[in-house]
Design an enzyme around this catalytic site. Structure first.
Site, PDB file in Angstrom:
ATOM      1  N   HIS A 109       0.926  -1.467   0.297  1.00 55.78           N
ATOM      2  CA  HIS A 109       0.227   0.235  -0.260  1.00 55.78           C
ATOM      3  C   HIS A 109       0.962   1.666   0.214  1.00 55.78           C
ATOM      4  CE1 HIS A 109       0.839   0.775   4.344  1.00 55.78           C
ATOM      5  NE2 HIS A 109       0.000   0.039   4.297  1.00 55.78           N
ATOM      6  N   GLU A 142      -5.085   1.808   1.829  1.00 61.45           N
ATOM      7  CA  GLU A 142      -5.238   0.623   2.578  1.00 61.45           C
ATOM      8  C   GLU A 142      -5.639   0.964   4.315  1.00 61.45           C
ATOM      9  OE1 GLU A 142      -3.036  -2.533   5.072  1.00 61.45           O
ATOM     10  OE2 GLU A 142      -2.763  -0.049   5.203  1.00 61.45           O
TER      11      GLU A 142
END
Length: 456
Positions: free
Chosen positions: A242, A288
């Protein structure tokens, strides 16, 4: 310098003769030997600079995230990849004010829970006498309740505190790092919630005024992708990390280190991208930190045929924790069924074996970790039945004496004491751990780019 580095790496890696049995590792070996810790650290510094000049973080929707994205896309395009993006809708939460002032005039740092209700509460501050999961844990007359995390959910604690008459809840994490404060989500709570450090929680008494004000709005972020020009479109190997940080720190170990290692691996793979039998798709996820928003959106927008083409998904998190352990996600619990650890979808055990091999070829010890030990972007893929695997360096868990004896570091302290803190900057990176994890990463990606058979 690169010649010296190559000689040193040739010592680290056990040479494997090219044969019918080992021909599937030719690219794994080349990538593992060619990735450069120095070049990866240059990217880590670029992401740190993006956070410093972009408001102190790289959260989705921030200037720091957009600068991180621009840097990432520039490097990938320069390496020869076609870069694509996917728009990701999400609910953004903006904090307008968060403060606690005690009757003694002390200003206490509080972090408002994301997606929680706003309020101004004035009155008695009192700590729970136990876990805070029962109304009897809160003293009579409490207006602002204080409870430790754990034992039950934050939502359950708000119910118990409300039944006791409280009008707000402060939560702290018992930890050896007594000054850390971690902001989390608290949607669906019946009371306003904020988070405080253990040190502040233990010193609170008397009365005070708590002000929490925040709002939600529709927003859009992006997932960024780059994939090899060659390789079968129905045999896609995905590798991801992420790109965003939490909103309370620059997110250098979490997760600029993993992004930088993945980016360096992609750059080293680029000259071979027309030769790989399987298509490799690199994914850099947005949002994320708002609980896998970007990856969940991606998986949810795939057709059945597109999902079936994804042979496996690999994920990396916090690979350079300063008090690290080399963790490989356990995809198959058959080796310790008594533990009851959740297994990944079929094939995940084979993924684990290849990831572990990336450390074994370096002669490095590692440990396996439960899938639930690192909640991240592999989760939506696992729910969709895609074999998953990953590696990380440790998050908030406490290093054991046995782990310290094997990996070094300090027993009794968190793997990453700066997790989601302002101190997650360049000083929070274990450079050697970054290089070791990156070489294991490059080994696994190179192996799967050539051979994605999970039946053995």
């Amino acid at each position: 310098m690169r010649v010296i580095a190559a000689i040193m790496l040739s010592i680290l890696f056990v040479p494997v003769p090219v044969s019918a049995a080992s021909s599937n590792t030719w690219l794994a070996q080349r990538l593992a030997h060619s990735v450069s810790t120095r070049d990866a650290m240059a990217s880590v510094r670029a992401f740190d600079a993006a956070a410093r000049t972009g408001g102190g973080n790289r959260a989705s929707g921030s200037a720091g995230f957009e600068m991180s994205r621009a840097y990432l896309e520039s490097v990938l395009k320069s390496a020869g990849y076609r870069v694509t993006t996917q728009s990701v809708p999400y609910r953004e939460f903006t904090v307008d004010s968060e403060s606690l002032i005690t009757s003694a005039g002390v200003r206490v740092r509080v972090l408002m829970a994301q997606y929680g209700p706003s309020a101004r509460v004035e009155g008695v501050i009192a700590r729970a006498t136990a876990s805070g999961c029962a109304s009897a844990d809160y003293p009579p007359g409490t207006a602002i309740a204080v409870a430790p995390s754990g034992a039950c959910t934050t939502a359950a604690k708000t119910v118990a505190a409300s039944e006791a008459g409280a009008r707000a809840l402060l939560v702290y994490d018992p930890s050896p790092v007594v000054d850390s404060v971690i902001r989390r989500q608290a949607g669906g709570t019946v009371l306003p919630v904020a988070f405080v450090s253990q040190r502040d929680a233990e010193s609170l008494s008397g009365s005070g005024v708590l002000e929490l004000s925040g709002r939600s709005s529709d927003a859009t972020t992006v997932n960024v992708f780059a994939e090899t020009a060659g390789g079968r479109a129905d045999h896609v190997v995905m590798a991801g990390a992420h790109l965003d940080s939490g909103e309370d720190g620059p997110g250098v170990n979490d997760n600029a280190t993993s992004v930088s290692a993945l980016l360096e691996t992609a750059v080293r793979l680029a000259p071979h991208q027309h030769r790989v039998p399987n298509r490799v798709r690199f994914a850099f996820w947005g949002a994320e930190e708002l609980i896998n928003v970007g990856s969940t959106h991606y998986v949810g927008t795939r057709t059945p045929a597109e999902l079936a083409a994804i042979r496996l998904y690999l994920n990396w998190e916090l690979i350079a924790s300063p008090n690290f352990v080399r963790f490989v996600v356990d995809g198959d619990d058959s080796d310790h069924p008594d533990v009851g650890a959740p297994a990944g979808p079929p094939g995940s055990g084979a993924v684990e074996a290849v990831l572990a091999r990336g450390y074994r070829v370096q002669g490095l010890p590692f440990r396996t970790a439960d899938l639930n030990d690192i909640r991240s972007d592999q989760e939506p893929f696992a729910r969709a039945g895609v074999p998953v695997g990953g590696a990380f360096g440790g998050v908030r868990g406490i290093k054991t004496a046995e782990e310290a004896a094997v990996f070094g570091g300090v027993a009794g302290q968190p793997y990453d004491p700066c997790y989601h803190q302002p101190c997650d900057d360049l000083s929070n990176v274990h450079v050697r751990a970054l290089g070791e994890a990156m070489r294991a990463m490059a080994w696994a990606i190179g192996r799967f780019a050539v051979d994605d058979d999970l039946s053995r």
